[in-house]
Design a protein around this motif. Structure first.
Motif, mmCIF file in Angstrom:
data_model
loop_
_atom_site.group_PDB
_atom_site.id
_atom_site.type_symbol
_atom_site.label_atom_id
_atom_site.label_comp_id
_atom_site.label_asym_id
_atom_site.label_seq_id
_atom_site.Cartn_x
_atom_site.Cartn_y
_atom_site.Cartn_z
ATOM 1 N N THR A 180 -1.989 59.957 12.577
ATOM 2 C CA THR A 180 -3.201 60.758 12.617
ATOM 3 C C THR A 180 -3.701 60.947 11.197
ATOM 4 O O THR A 180 -2.934 61.319 10.312
ATOM 5 N N VAL A 181 -4.979 60.677 10.992
ATOM 6 C CA VAL A 181 -5.619 60.913 9.704
ATOM 7 C C VAL A 181 -6.587 62.065 9.904
ATOM 8 O O VAL A 181 -7.412 62.049 10.821
ATOM 9 N N SER A 182 -6.454 63.089 9.079
ATOM 10 C CA SER A 182 -7.356 64.233 9.177
ATOM 11 C C SER A 182 -7.955 64.534 7.812
ATOM 12 O O SER A 182 -7.421 64.117 6.780
ATOM 13 N N VAL A 183 -9.075 65.243 7.818
ATOM 14 C CA VAL A 183 -9.709 65.632 6.564
ATOM 15 C C VAL A 183 -8.921 66.804 6.003
ATOM 16 O O VAL A 183 -8.781 67.835 6.651
ATOM 17 N N TYR A 184 -8.379 66.620 4.823
ATOM 18 C CA TYR A 184 -7.619 67.685 4.167
ATOM 19 C C TYR A 184 -8.573 68.618 3.437
ATOM 20 O O TYR A 184 -8.475 69.819 3.549
ATOM 21 N N ASN A 185 -9.517 68.048 2.677
ATOM 22 C CA ASN A 185 -10.521 68.836 1.963
ATOM 23 C C ASN A 185 -11.728 67.939 1.724
ATOM 24 O O ASN A 185 -11.701 67.081 0.853
ATOM 25 N N ALA A 186 -12.782 68.146 2.501
ATOM 26 C CA ALA A 186 -13.969 67.291 2.393
ATOM 27 C C ALA A 186 -14.631 67.423 1.027
ATOM 28 O O ALA A 186 -15.207 66.472 0.521
ATOM 29 N N ALA A 187 -14.534 68.589 0.409
ATOM 30 C CA ALA A 187 -15.165 68.789 -0.899
ATOM 31 C C ALA A 187 -14.520 67.910 -1.972
ATOM 32 O O ALA A 187 -15.169 67.519 -2.937
ATOM 33 N N THR A 188 -13.239 67.622 -1.824
ATOM 34 C CA THR A 188 -12.558 66.761 -2.800
ATOM 35 C C THR A 188 -12.317 65.365 -2.232
ATOM 36 O O THR A 188 -11.623 64.567 -2.842
ATOM 37 N N ASP A 189 -12.874 65.090 -1.054
ATOM 38 C CA ASP A 189 -12.725 63.795 -0.395
ATOM 39 C C ASP A 189 -11.274 63.425 -0.147
ATOM 40 O O ASP A 189 -10.884 62.274 -0.237
ATOM 41 N N SER A 190 -10.438 64.420 0.187
ATOM 42 C CA SER A 190 -9.038 64.121 0.476
ATOM 43 C C SER A 190 -8.781 64.101 1.965
ATOM 44 O O SER A 190 -9.356 64.854 2.730
ATOM 45 N N ILE A 191 -7.898 63.173 2.329
ATOM 46 C CA ILE A 191 -7.470 63.059 3.717
ATOM 47 C C ILE A 191 -5.951 63.177 3.762
ATOM 48 O O ILE A 191 -5.269 62.943 2.770
ATOM 49 N N SER A 192 -5.459 63.569 4.918
ATOM 50 C CA SER A 192 -4.030 63.707 5.139
ATOM 51 C C SER A 192 -3.606 62.681 6.186
ATOM 52 O O SER A 192 -4.257 62.541 7.225
ATOM 53 N N ILE A 193 -2.537 61.949 5.897
ATOM 54 C CA ILE A 193 -2.018 60.955 6.824
ATOM 55 C C ILE A 193 -0.720 61.490 7.400
ATOM 56 O O ILE A 193 0.266 61.642 6.678
ATOM 57 N N ALA A 194 -0.731 61.833 8.701
ATOM 58 C CA ALA A 194 0.461 62.364 9.363
ATOM 59 C C ALA A 194 1.263 61.210 9.940
ATOM 60 O O ALA A 194 0.705 60.245 10.447
ATOM 61 N N ASP A 251 6.956 62.690 12.195
ATOM 62 C CA ASP A 251 5.730 63.418 12.517
ATOM 63 C C ASP A 251 5.471 64.544 11.520
ATOM 64 O O ASP A 251 4.351 65.010 11.375
ATOM 65 N N ASN A 252 6.518 65.002 10.836
ATOM 66 C CA ASN A 252 6.393 66.101 9.875
ATOM 67 C C ASN A 252 5.971 65.633 8.491
ATOM 68 O O ASN A 252 5.756 66.452 7.612
ATOM 69 N N LEU A 253 5.885 64.343 8.293
ATOM 70 C CA LEU A 253 5.545 63.803 6.978
ATOM 71 C C LEU A 253 4.039 63.653 6.848
ATOM 72 O O LEU A 253 3.396 62.995 7.660
ATOM 73 N N ARG A 254 3.465 64.280 5.820
ATOM 74 C CA ARG A 254 2.041 64.188 5.544
ATOM 75 C C ARG A 254 1.843 63.705 4.119
ATOM 76 O O ARG A 254 2.400 64.262 3.182
ATOM 77 N N VAL A 255 1.039 62.667 3.981
ATOM 78 C CA VAL A 255 0.746 62.074 2.676
ATOM 79 C C VAL A 255 -0.743 62.247 2.418
ATOM 80 O O VAL A 255 -1.564 62.073 3.324
ATOM 81 N N LEU A 256 -1.111 62.594 1.192
ATOM 82 C CA LEU A 256 -2.516 62.780 0.844
ATOM 83 C C LEU A 256 -3.097 61.517 0.229
ATOM 84 O O LEU A 256 -2.414 60.789 -0.486
ATOM 85 N N ALA A 257 -4.377 61.279 0.511
ATOM 86 C CA ALA A 257 -5.110 60.158 -0.082
ATOM 87 C C ALA A 257 -6.493 60.658 -0.479
ATOM 88 O O ALA A 257 -7.028 61.591 0.125
ATOM 89 N N ILE A 258 -7.067 60.045 -1.497
ATOM 90 C CA ILE A 258 -8.408 60.384 -1.964
ATOM 91 C C ILE A 258 -9.348 59.244 -1.566
ATOM 92 O O ILE A 258 -9.125 58.087 -1.913
ATOM 93 N N VAL A 259 -10.401 59.589 -0.840
ATOM 94 C CA VAL A 259 -11.372 58.606 -0.385
ATOM 95 C C VAL A 259 -12.271 58.215 -1.551
ATOM 96 O O VAL A 259 -12.848 59.072 -2.213
ATOM 97 N N GLN A 260 -12.367 56.913 -1.800
ATOM 98 C CA GLN A 260 -13.189 56.402 -2.897
ATOM 99 C C GLN A 260 -14.605 56.053 -2.433
ATOM 100 O O GLN A 260 -15.563 56.234 -3.159
ATOM 101 N N ASN A 261 -14.728 55.528 -1.231
ATOM 102 C CA ASN A 261 -16.020 55.169 -0.652
ATOM 103 C C ASN A 261 -15.821 55.013 0.853
ATOM 104 O O ASN A 261 -14.799 55.449 1.373
ATOM 105 N N ASP A 262 -16.764 54.388 1.541
ATOM 106 C CA ASP A 262 -16.661 54.304 2.991
ATOM 107 C C ASP A 262 -15.647 53.283 3.494
ATOM 108 O O ASP A 262 -15.489 53.098 4.692
ATOM 109 N N SER A 263 -14.914 52.639 2.583
ATOM 110 C CA SER A 263 -13.922 51.660 3.037
ATOM 111 C C SER A 263 -12.638 51.639 2.213
ATOM 112 O O SER A 263 -11.818 50.758 2.409
ATOM 113 N N THR A 264 -12.443 52.601 1.319
ATOM 114 C CA THR A 264 -11.236 52.620 0.498
ATOM 115 C C THR A 264 -10.757 54.052 0.279
ATOM 116 O O THR A 264 -11.543 54.930 -0.055
#
Length: 169
Positions: free
Chosen positions: A77-91, A98-111
């Motif tokens: 599951t990928v969820s928006v962690y903080n839209a203001a900083t363009d971060s997403i959480s990968i569960a 299932d308890n592991l969550r990794v953060l990613a920063i969205v660079q554009n509409d495909s990365t």
């Protein structure tokens, strides 16, 4: 001659004062600027009023395919962690827990970049675990994403290349 020049100036002033600003009724939600009646969005925002962060594009559930065998091996599951900083959480990153969550920063509409991070989580047996992870999500979230990353668990390094196919928003 002066009479014609004055008449010409009056015509020009009258015509230009009748022009309406095409941006008077356009609201770009503080994430863009109106240019000729259309919002020009700042980086990582889109929509007719710049109302959507690219982070929202990635949110959803994905089936995880093993790139070697081509079979479904898990769901994340990928969820928006903080839209203001363009971060997403990968569960359930890499199908480890299932308890592991990794953060990613969205660079554009495909990365989205998974910056190097040390993540502590509890496995299914409630034992505390730790991994160090980094990587990239590449592709259009409406189609297929490729997850390419490396993680270190118990001093062993793993390379993770998975195909993610969206199954729901």
């Amino acid at each position: 001659m002066l009479k014609y020049l004055t008449l010409y100036l009056i015509i020009i002033i009258t015509q230009t004062s009748c022009l309406k600003d095409p941006c008077t009724q356009v609201f770009c939600s503080q994430k863009g600027e109106c240019i000729n009646g259309t919002c020009s969005c700042v980086i990582n925002y889109t929509g007719s009023q710049c109302e959507n962060s690219y982070a929202t594009y990635f949110a959803g559930q994905y089936e995880v395919f093993d790139t070697q065998q081509g079979s479904v091996i898990d769901t994340i599951t990928v969820s928006v962690y903080n839209a203001a900083t363009d971060s997403i959480s990968i569960a359930n990153y890499a199908g480890i827990s299932d308890n592991l969550r990794v953060l990613a920063i969205v660079q554009n509409d495909s990365t989205a970049n998974i910056f190097e991070q040390s993540v502590v989580f509890f496995n299914e047996d409630s034992v505390e675990q730790q991994i160090i992870v980094s990587g990239t999500l590449i592709g259009k979230p409406t189609d297929t994403l490729m997850l390419s990353s490396t993680y270190i668990k118990n001093y062993t390094s793993f390379r993770n290349n998975k195909k993610l196919v969206r199954i729901s928003n």
